[in-house]
Design a protein around this motif. Structure first.
Motif, PDB file in Angstrom:
ATOM      1  N   VAL A 177       0.854  -1.193   0.000  1.00 17.78           N
ATOM      2  CA  VAL A 177       0.000   0.000   0.000  1.00 17.78           C
ATOM      3  C   VAL A 177       0.884   1.235   0.000  1.00 17.78           C
ATOM      4  CG1 VAL A 177      -0.210  -0.092   2.528  1.00 17.78           C
ATOM      5  CG2 VAL A 177      -1.899   1.184   1.190  1.00 17.78           C
ATOM      6  N   HIS A 178       0.564   2.191  -0.844  1.00 17.61           N
ATOM      7  CA  HIS A 178       1.384   3.391  -0.960  1.00 17.61           C
ATOM      8  C   HIS A 178       1.237   4.253   0.299  1.00 17.61           C
ATOM      9  CE1 HIS A 178       3.150   7.059  -2.641  1.00 17.61           C
ATOM     10  NE2 HIS A 178       3.679   6.274  -3.560  1.00 17.61           N
ATOM     11  N   ALA A 179       2.342   4.842   0.731  1.00 16.10           N
ATOM     12  CA  ALA A 179       2.338   5.660   1.944  1.00 16.10           C
ATOM     13  C   ALA A 179       1.331   6.798   1.864  1.00 16.10           C
ATOM     14  CB  ALA A 179       3.735   6.219   2.191  1.00 16.10           C
ATOM     15  N   ASP A 180       1.134   7.362   0.674  1.00 16.63           N
ATOM     16  CA  ASP A 180       0.170   8.460   0.554  1.00 16.63           C
ATOM     17  C   ASP A 180      -1.239   8.005   0.904  1.00 16.63           C
ATOM     18  OD1 ASP A 180       2.161  10.195  -0.186  1.00 16.63           O
ATOM     19  OD2 ASP A 180       1.687  10.159  -2.333  1.00 16.63           O
ATOM     20  N   ASP A 181      -1.568   6.745   0.572  1.00 17.02           N
ATOM     21  CA  ASP A 181      -2.896   6.227   0.912  1.00 17.02           C
ATOM     22  C   ASP A 181      -3.022   5.990   2.412  1.00 17.02           C
ATOM     23  OD1 ASP A 181      -3.674   6.335  -1.711  1.00 17.02           O
ATOM     24  OD2 ASP A 181      -3.371   4.202  -2.107  1.00 17.02           O
ATOM     25  N   VAL A 182      -1.956   5.507   3.044  1.00 12.85           N
ATOM     26  CA  VAL A 182      -1.997   5.334   4.499  1.00 12.85           C
ATOM     27  C   VAL A 182      -2.133   6.696   5.179  1.00 12.85           C
ATOM     28  CG1 VAL A 182      -0.781   4.454   6.523  1.00 12.85           C
ATOM     29  CG2 VAL A 182      -0.626   3.228   4.352  1.00 12.85           C
ATOM     30  N   GLY A 183      -1.394   7.691   4.690  1.00 12.57           N
ATOM     31  CA  GLY A 183      -1.512   9.029   5.259  1.00 12.57           C
ATOM     32  C   GLY A 183      -2.919   9.571   5.151  1.00 12.57           C
ATOM     33  N   GLY A 200      -5.519  -0.261   6.284  1.00 10.49           N
ATOM     34  CA  GLY A 200      -4.628   0.488   5.412  1.00 10.49           C
ATOM     35  C   GLY A 200      -3.913  -0.453   4.480  1.00 10.49           C
ATOM     36  N   GLY A 201      -4.672  -1.066   3.588  1.00 17.62           N
ATOM     37  CA  GLY A 201      -4.151  -2.001   2.609  1.00 17.62           C
ATOM     38  C   GLY A 201      -5.038  -1.953   1.382  1.00 17.62           C
ATOM     39  N   TRP A 251     -13.671   6.080  -0.609  1.00 19.02           N
ATOM     40  CA  TRP A 251     -12.540   5.636  -1.411  1.00 19.02           C
ATOM     41  C   TRP A 251     -11.888   4.457  -0.713  1.00 19.02           C
ATOM     42  CZ3 TRP A 251      -7.288   5.742   0.193  1.00 19.02           C
ATOM     43  CH2 TRP A 251      -7.094   6.260   1.488  1.00 19.02           C
ATOM     44  N   LYS A 252     -10.963   3.808  -1.354  1.00 15.45           N
ATOM     45  CA  LYS A 252     -10.154   2.774  -0.734  1.00 15.45           C
ATOM     46  C   LYS A 252      -8.794   2.771  -1.423  1.00 15.45           C
ATOM     47  CE  LYS A 252     -10.606  -1.613  -2.005  1.00 15.45           C
ATOM     48  NZ  LYS A 252      -9.482  -1.778  -2.950  1.00 15.45           N
ATOM     49  N   PRO A 253      -7.749   2.356  -0.712  1.00 13.99           N
ATOM     50  CA  PRO A 253      -6.442   2.261  -1.359  1.00 13.99           C
ATOM     51  C   PRO A 253      -6.484   1.277  -2.528  1.00 13.99           C
ATOM     52  CG  PRO A 253      -6.213   2.152   1.025  1.00 13.99           C
ATOM     53  CD  PRO A 253      -7.678   2.034   0.728  1.00 13.99           C
ATOM     54  N   GLU A 254      -5.796   1.627  -3.598  1.00 16.62           N
ATOM     55  CA  GLU A 254      -5.748   0.777  -4.781  1.00 16.62           C
ATOM     56  C   GLU A 254      -4.299   0.389  -5.074  1.00 16.62           C
ATOM     57  OE1 GLU A 254      -8.367  -0.301  -6.290  1.00 16.62           O
ATOM     58  OE2 GLU A 254      -9.951   1.034  -5.533  1.00 16.62           O
ATOM     59  N   PHE A 255      -4.098  -0.869  -5.410  1.00 19.43           N
ATOM     60  CA  PHE A 255      -2.749  -1.312  -5.774  1.00 19.43           C
ATOM     61  C   PHE A 255      -2.409  -0.829  -7.175  1.00 19.43           C
ATOM     62  CE2 PHE A 255       0.140  -4.360  -7.776  1.00 19.43           C
ATOM     63  CZ  PHE A 255       1.236  -4.186  -6.945  1.00 19.43           C
ATOM     64  N   SER A 256      -1.146  -0.407  -7.359  1.00 19.90           N
ATOM     65  CA  SER A 256      -0.721   0.103  -8.654  1.00 19.90           C
ATOM     66  C   SER A 256       0.734  -0.269  -8.898  1.00 19.90           C
ATOM     67  CB  SER A 256      -0.872   1.634  -8.699  1.00 19.90           C
ATOM     68  OG  SER A 256      -0.167   2.198  -9.777  1.00 19.90           O
TER      69      SER A 256
END
Length: 271
Positions: A177-183, A200-201, A251-256
């Motif tokens: 998970v990208h740090a920006d999404d966790v932030g 946060g995943g 929204w939700k974190p997205e893998f990229s």
């Protein structure tokens, strides 16, 4: 909101401050880099509506060499922040992790999370938790004095032409998970306070071997991988977020893979 972020000069702390400012909140760092310590004077938290508590000692195998210090920083430090929030009518957001590893760090984070829940239950303290999975991104520290995080460890080895160190058979999976999404999630969690946990995943499992091959491909390295015995505090796992708390967000974190590529490229320079 006015947000004090302990550990605000760290990898996730910096991401949380950026996310807070982008959302129009006032945020400041409470960090040892600025002379502040959760085991010392907490006066610099004054004025916060919510404290996002990220400060602590990190590491998996590393903390077996300093268990007492880890307990003081991660457990006693959390207790002191919770009491400060109680005394100053402030909310609390804590960061946790999937409790899968038999490590000192995991033990301290489980204890810290339970303490926060206890303060919510006993005193009505507004509490939220963010369960961070395998956070990555530009700026994550690496090298002597820092825990060996997988992406910077792989990236620097590849750029230097060294085999990538893979502990175990590499079939264990992660949730990158990208740090920006966790932030961003940490800031959103401050809007809640009913002891909710946010994952946060991304919900996407990536194996260690898959990441290693991707890093080799991105860098053009032909050094391959070196399989090593698993370190103290680790065991084969399949880790993936299940989506706790996502129903409360828009929204939700997205893998990229594109973000992974960008992060690997950031480590091209040893500076």
């Amino acid at each position: 909101m006015k947000l004090a972020i302990t550990g605000g000069s760290g990898f996730l702390g910096d991401a949380a401050i950026r996310a807070a400012q982008a959302a129009g909140h006032e945020a400041w760092s409470f960090d040892r880099a600025h002379g502040h310590d959760v085991l010392g004077d907490l006066g610099a938290l004054t004025g916060a509506d919510t404290v996002i508590h990220l400060a602590g000692m990190l590491g998996t195998s590393e903390l077996f060499d300093a268990p007492e210090a880890a307990v003081h920083a991660n457990v006693i430090g959390t207790l002191r922040v919770l009491r400060w929030c109680q005394d100053h009518s402030a909310g609390y957001v804590g960061i946790s992790m999937p409790p899968v590893f038999p490590s000192v760090y995991t033990a301290t984070k489980v204890c810290a999370t339970r303490l926060a829940t206890a303060w919510h239950t006993a005193y009505g303290l507004p509490v939220s938790h963010v369960r961070a999975f395998n956070a990555y991104g530009p700026g994550q520290k690496w090298g002597p004095g820092h825990p060996q995080k997988i992406l910077p460890t792989f990236a620097r080895a590849a750029w230097e032409g060294r085999p990538l160190p893979v502990w175990g058979d590499g079939e264990q999976t992660m949730d990158l998970v990208h740090a920006d999404d966790v932030g961003r999630m940490l800031i959103d969690a401050a809007q809640h306070g009913d002891d909710v946990t946010f994952d946060g995943g991304t919900g996407v499992a990536v194996s260690v071997n898959e990441l290693a091959q991707s890093v080799l491909d991105i860098t053009g390295s032909t050094a391959g991988v070196e399989h090593l015995p698993m370190r103290a505090g680790e065991r084969p796992t399949r880790i993936v977020a299940e989506g706790d708390g996502w129903d409360r967000l828009d929204w939700k974190p997205e893998f990229s893979w594109a973000r992974v590529v960008s992060a690997v490229e950031w480590y091209r320079s040893p500076a």
